[in-house]
Each structure stands twice: as C-alpha cells, then as structure tokens.
Design an enzyme around this catalytic site. Structure first.
Site, PDB file in Angstrom:
ATOM      1  N   LYS A 173      -4.520  -1.641  14.083  1.00 34.60           N
ATOM      2  CA  LYS A 173      -3.809  -0.554  14.758  1.00 34.60           C
ATOM      3  C   LYS A 173      -4.307  -0.406  16.194  1.00 34.60           C
ATOM      4  O   LYS A 173      -5.507  -0.367  16.464  1.00 34.60           O
ATOM      5  CB  LYS A 173      -3.994   0.755  13.991  1.00 34.60           C
ATOM      6  CG  LYS A 173      -3.375   0.744  12.592  1.00 34.60           C
ATOM      7  CD  LYS A 173      -3.539   2.084  11.906  1.00 34.60           C
ATOM      8  CE  LYS A 173      -2.852   2.100  10.543  1.00 34.60           C
ATOM      9  NZ  LYS A 173      -3.563   1.321   9.535  1.00 34.60           N
TER      10      LYS A 173
ATOM     11  N   GLU B  18       0.835  -1.205   0.000  1.00 37.19           N
ATOM     12  CA  GLU B  18       0.000   0.000   0.000  1.00 37.19           C
ATOM     13  C   GLU B  18       0.871   1.257   0.000  1.00 37.19           C
ATOM     14  O   GLU B  18       2.083   1.199   0.202  1.00 37.19           O
ATOM     15  CB  GLU B  18      -0.918   0.009   1.226  1.00 37.19           C
ATOM     16  CG  GLU B  18      -0.156   0.071   2.550  1.00 37.19           C
ATOM     17  CD  GLU B  18      -0.927   0.826   3.624  1.00 37.19           C
ATOM     18  OE1 GLU B  18      -1.313   1.981   3.353  1.00 37.19           O
ATOM     19  OE2 GLU B  18      -1.112   0.270   4.723  1.00 37.19           O
TER      20      GLU B  18
END
Length: 708
Positions: free
Chosen positions: A191, A56
């Site tokens: 995360k 990404e």
C-alpha cells in the site's frame, strides 16, 4: 530448469521431510483442529486437486463502503468461478477462522456491524476466546490458506513498514507471517501509504522472495512506480508457476510475493494520489490515529479527497490480481499433475510405484443426478438435482488416481464451457484427451430410486465419444503397448474397440471391458466374438450380461436377426433383472453367462446391493479354494465356478451412480497394480464401491484412505 531433470533432486524437491513435517505441525495443531473450519466445497476441491484461490475479507469489513463491499465479494468469487477456479473467501465467524464462507456469512461480514473486528494474527486468540467475528488481514488469511492447503491468495495491497517507523515501530504482521508460510500472495505491491523501500528491505531480511510480473519495477498500489526496482522479475506465467512450485515444495518454508502492476487503463496521476496520501497521513497524525485503525482511516480519507477515484482503482486492481491468481492456480495444477507423473517414472525402485501404469479409454460426461423426494404433482416431481462430472472412463481413471496408480486416460470433450470445466476439474493427465470442435461435451441424466438411490433411468447426449476413432486409437498405440492393463468402457465405437482389442492381442496386454449401457451391449458382442479370450475380465451388471451373452450366442450360431432379436433380448434382460434376489442370483448368472465365458477369461457381475458374482470357466484349484473361502455362496463344477461376494446394506447411501466404476478401479488397483489374488481384489473393489456410496459425486476422494 535443471533441477527438474534429476530424479534424485526431483524426489527431494517434491517430498522434503522438513516441509512435510512443518506443514503437518501447522495443520494438526490444536488451533487448526479446534478453530479453523474449512468448508466442504474447499475440502472437496483441494482433495480432488482443483484450482483454488483464497480471498481476504478485511477489504470487505474495513475497506469498502457498505453495499459496495458485498457486490465486490460476490463479484470476485464469481470471477474465480468463471475462470474455472474455486474462490474461497476467508473470515472469522463466531470465533472460528473459516476458509470458504457461505452466502449468509459473507453478507454478515459486509453488513457494517460495529462489532466486526479487523483481525490480524495477533488478534486471533482474543476473537477465538470471545467468539467474535470479523475480516481477516493478509496475515490471518495466510494462516487459513495454509491450514486448508490452498497455495495461492489474491489481495489488493500488502501491509508493510509504516512511514516514520523509527518513531512508531509499526510494521505489519503480514510481512512476518509470509516469511514462514509457503503461500503465494498476488497483490499490487505494498500500500502506497507505507514506506515501500523499508518494506522491501524488511522482506529481504526475512528471506521472502519478491517478484514483479512482467515488470522490472515494484508497483505502489495506486500506480506503477518507475523509481523502485523490484528484486526479481518473472516474464511469463510458466516461470511464475515454476517459482511457486519450488516455494511450495522446498524446505525454505517462506512465501512468495507476486507484485502485479496495474494495467495501463487504470493508471492515474500519481502526483494527485500522493498529495491525497500525504494529507490523509497528516490528518491521522493530528487525530492520534495509529495501529490497526490507521490504514482504514487513511484509505477512506484518500477516497474522499480523490472523489472516489481511489476506490474504483482499488476494486479494479483487486480484480486484476484475482485474474492473475486464477491463471496461476490453473497453471500450478497442471504442472503438479505432470510432476507427479514424472516423479512416478523416476521412482521405479519403489514398491508402491510400478513400471507400467493402467490405461483407461472411455467417456467423460456432465452428470445430472435426479432423485425424487416426494410424490409427483401435476406440474412437476419434487427432486434433489445435482450436477457433477462423470463418465465411466473418467470415473475409473479418477478413482485409480486417488488409489495412487498413476493412470493414463484417453477420452474426448467438446470445445465448449462444459468441456473446459471438465478439463479444469479432472485430476489426471490430459495429454491424451481430444478436444472436439464439432461435437458438444457429453451430458448424461440419471434418475435415481428415491429409497435405494439405485439407477432407474438414464438419458444421454454422447455422440462425441465416437470421436475416439480408429485413427485416434492408432495414434496412441505406443501408450496402449506400454500399459499394465487397459480398461475400455462401452462409450466408444465398436470400430475403435476393435482396434484396441487388436493392439492388446498383438502385444499381450491385459484388457478389461466395462459395458456402459445394456441396450448398447449387442454392438460390442461382435468385437468380443471376433477376439475370444483377449478380454481378461468383463465387468457387466446383470442386464448387460444377459444382452452380451445372448448376442454372442446368436453371432456364434449365425442366427442373429438384429431387430427381432434385439427386442426380445432387451425384454428378457429387463424381466430377469426385476426378479433377481439374493437366493436366485447365482443361478441367473450361471444361466446367462455360458457364451460370454467363451470370449472372456472371467466375468465380474455387479448386482448392486446384492454384491458381486465372480464367474470363470478356467479357475485354478488355488483360485477356487481362495474364492470359496472368501465368498458367501457358490456354484462349482469342475473348473467352472460362480462365487457370490455379498455386501451389507448401506442405509445412508447418497448415490449409487459411481459405485460400479469405483469397484472396477479398486479391483484393477489391487489385482493388476498390487498383484493381489482374485478374492482379495474383489473385496477391495467392494470397499471402494462402499466409499463411493457416501457422496453425490461419482468418485469419492476418500478412497485414497483405503489400503490394499
């Protein structure tokens, strides 16, 4: 696993109509065709079955400081390359979702330009409509992956359900996208600034499979939590590969999250990280920061509060995930090759899959192609130079693979970086490729004509091919016996060749001999003379034919004097080849094939841009009629015939180095596998050769589009 043992389930497993239709719908949609651009390198790698991992770009545009981001981007792609995998960074450039960025595009995304966007799935219509650029999040990267048929994607951490979701309803689009995209995402969990238990619950609701690699617990990005159990655990790479195979080929149409724990040396005080996260979130709340700006703000704040420790961990965990993704990509590639072979053995009743497969025995080379582009200077010759994977045997086997003939391949490489590269690139099975600890992988340098791209000179380091010894051939005797046809190139030793001839003769296996070097043809003349008519076809060029014919004649008359005879024959071959034309080629072939036709049923003589001449002493009346109707010129006498199949000149030829090998593969595919007649098979071989001229690679995957 049980489902791999049933032919009926395996067929359904690999060819689910629902999955195929779904993938086709997504790839052929208007957005894909107009706004997704897959780089030539990625297209070629996917077509050839190479291992590819997507990366990404939001981490570059909105996650890392300027300077650090570009170094990280290049490092991650280089890391993939060192693992034998193509790393493909995904990003949006001028309103196009690009899979595989150029160095210039990568540098632009790392420039810190304030106009660069953080682009999720929701944002794609806007950036497309306004020709904007930016980094792709997990959700938009997954769209690029699926459009390009890349099965694996490596990132740092996933987006998820935000803390206090009951107030904000903030849930990352990453989760929704992975729920209907059959791609594996290798990450360090979710995360840690997010609500991890609620994220896992959301993924369960959406039917997304979540596994932790070698751990019972779900990692929390910066640390390996022992509080949150993972839904599933995969203990080793093989189990992970089997899981990915099912995700890719089943009809569930959902992705796979592979949570990769941090190595012990990267673990830090989780309490310190959590305090920094809490303080950063409170600051974001006070400043009213939310939505797509929330995560970059909090991560930057955490970096400052931890004196940069969080940044170093972030980079290290991404690298750790890329390494696992690369190993998985290579394992998945090997498993797919084996499954395709297993599938072919399970579908014996299919018209397109035959009971027996062709076998190719021959060399693998690293080819260095040199094509001069200007007049030489005193110091050097300006040239186009390309490094590709080649070798006559490898080229024929690869082309047969693209033609869906499921070939087996016997060859050898060195236990060195070039050998490793070859094994990671070849799209055919590697069970019968010998890895030598004593000889380096073969290297072949080709100098091409600057105007016609035809071969002028070749330089070889190929001693390793003699590692295909008599004993190694004997170990593969069962494989030879079970083959529909054996194609044997001239790279291996005459003693091993003699063993191959013997096995084929005893078991009535059709044999094709493909010379590789006119200077070395005399070494095989003795084998051919000892085994008359064991060869169904010989496929030389004109120089190789002359050396073979004269050498066989000398052996049969017992007059051969190696040194003197060899020099005169090579000189004759070179002089004859230099004066061959469209008008005299039939007569030259007829004049130089009498002795060769005593040891082989037929000869297919390659004349480069002049086409192919088919020669035989014992054509049937039907074959002679078919050949006469299909060829453009001929010489006939009783049952002996020479038929010239001409080709139109190709003005935009890139390289001729693999055209002859592609012709042989096309001919074998048509004549032996599809049971077409000789004329049809020669014409199909020429079609394959024509496609091969369009690329610098020795074999063009586009030949799979041809139909026999």
């Amino acid at each position: 696993m049980q489902y791999l043992n049933s032919s009926k389930l395996l067929t359904r497993y690999l060819f689910s109509k629902r999955t195929a239709n779904y993938a086709q719908m997504r790839f052929s949609s208007k957005m894909s065709s107009d706004f997704v651009k897959v780089s030539p390198d990625v297209q070629d790698a996917v077509a050839r079955g190479r291992a590819v991992v997507a990366l990404e770009s939001t981490i570059l545009t909105h996650g890392l400081p300027i300077g650090t981001n570009l170094k990280a981007a290049k490092h991650l792609e280089s890391l993939c390359d060192n693992c034998g995998v193509l790393g493909s960074t995904v990003g949006v450039i001028d309103g196009q979702l690009k899979v595989g960025l150029t160095e210039e595009e990568l540098t632009f995304l790392c420039s810190g330009d304030p106009h660069l966007k953080k682009i999720s799935r929701r944002d794609l219509p806007n950036v497309f409509a306004n020709s904007q650029s930016g980094g792709t999040t997990v959700s938009s990267t997954l769209i690029g992956c699926h459009a390009a048929s890349i099965p694996i994607f490596a990132t740092g951490g996933l987006g998820g359900v935000h803390r206090h979701v009951e107030k904000s309803w903030d849930i990352s689009a990453d989760l929704e996208e992975i729920s209907h995209t059959p791609v594996a995402v290798v990450c360090s969990g979710v995360k840690s600034i997010l609500d991890i238990p609620k994220t896992l619950q959301f993924l369960e609701t959406k039917g997304v499979n979540v596994v932790s690699f070698k751990s019972e617990y779900f990692p929390t990005f910066f640390s390996n939590s022992t509080e949150i159990k993972s839904p599933f655990k995969c203990q080793d790479l093989d189990e992970l590969t089997r899981l990915l195979l099912f995700v890719r080929k089943s009809s569930l149409n959902s992705g796979l999250i592979i949570a990769n724990p941090l190595p012990e040396n990267l673990l830090v005080d989780s309490g310190m990280i959590e305090e920094a996260i809490q303080e950063s979130i409170e600051t974001a709340d006070k400043l009213g920061i939310s939505g797509k700006d929330f995560t970059p703000f909090v991560l930057d704040k955490v970096r400052k509060l931890t004196d940069g420790k969080s940044l170093q961990i972030n980079l290290s965990l991404v690298e750790n995930n890329v390494k696992l993704a690369c190993e998985l990509a290579k394992s998945y590639r090997q498993k797919m090759i084996k499954l395709r072979q297993k599938l072919n053995s399970c579908l014996q009743s299919s018209e397109d899959v035959l009971k027996k497969s062709p076998l190719v025995i021959g060399g693998i080379n690293i080819d260095m192609t040199i094509k001069p582009t200007a007049q030489p200077s005193p110091a050097s010759v300006p040239s186009e130079i390309n490094l590709t994977l080649g070798g006559v045997g490898k080229n024929i086997a690869e082309a047969l693979h693209y033609l869906k003939c499921n070939p087996n391949f016997i060859s050898c490489v060195g236990n060195d970086p070039l050998g490793k590269l070859a094994l990671e690139t070849i799209p055919v099975g590697q069970e019968n490729i010998l890895i030598s600890d004593t000889h380096p992988t073969s290297i072949y340098s080709l100098v091409l004509h600057p105007a016609t791209s035809e071969l002028l000179h070749g330089y070889a380091q190929s001693q390793i091919h003699h590692q295909i010894s008599v004993d190694f051939v004997a170990k593969n005797e069962d494989l030879i016996k079970s083959s529909s046809v054996v194609v044997h190139d001239g790279n291996i030793s005459p003693s091993a060749s003699r063993q191959i001839f013997s096995i084929c003769k005893q078991n009535k296996i059709s044999l094709i001999f493909e010379p590789t070097d006119y200077a070395g043809c005399s070494n095989f003349a003795q084998v051919l003379a000892e085994n008359p008519k064991v060869c169904k076809f010989i496929t030389p060029n004109l120089k190789e034919l002359i050396v073979l014919n004269d050498s066989i004649g000398q052996i049969m008359s017992n007059k051969r004097n190696d040194e003197r005879f060899g020099k005169s024959t090579l000189q004759k071959a070179m002089q004859t080849d230099e004066r061959v034309t469209d008008d005299n080629c039939l007569h030259l072939v007829a004049k130089n094939s009498e002795k060769a036709l005593r040891v082989s049923d037929s000869i297919l003589v390659s004349l480069g841009h002049l086409g192919i001449i088919v020669a035989s002493e014992n054509f049937s009346e039907l074959e002679m009629t078919q050949l006469a109707e299909s060829s453009q010129n001929r010489l006939e006498e009783n049952t002996i015939g020479f038929y010239h199949f001409k080709v139109k000149k190709i003005d935009d030829a890139v390289s001729c180095s693999g055209a002859g090998d592609s012709f042989v593969a096309g001919f074998v595919s048509s004549f032996f596998q599809r049971k077409k007649n000789l004329s049809e098979s020669v014409k199909f071989g020429l079609q394959c050769a024509k496609v091969a001229l369009k690329t610098v690679e020795a074999v063009n995957p586009d030949i799979k589009r041809l139909s026999t």
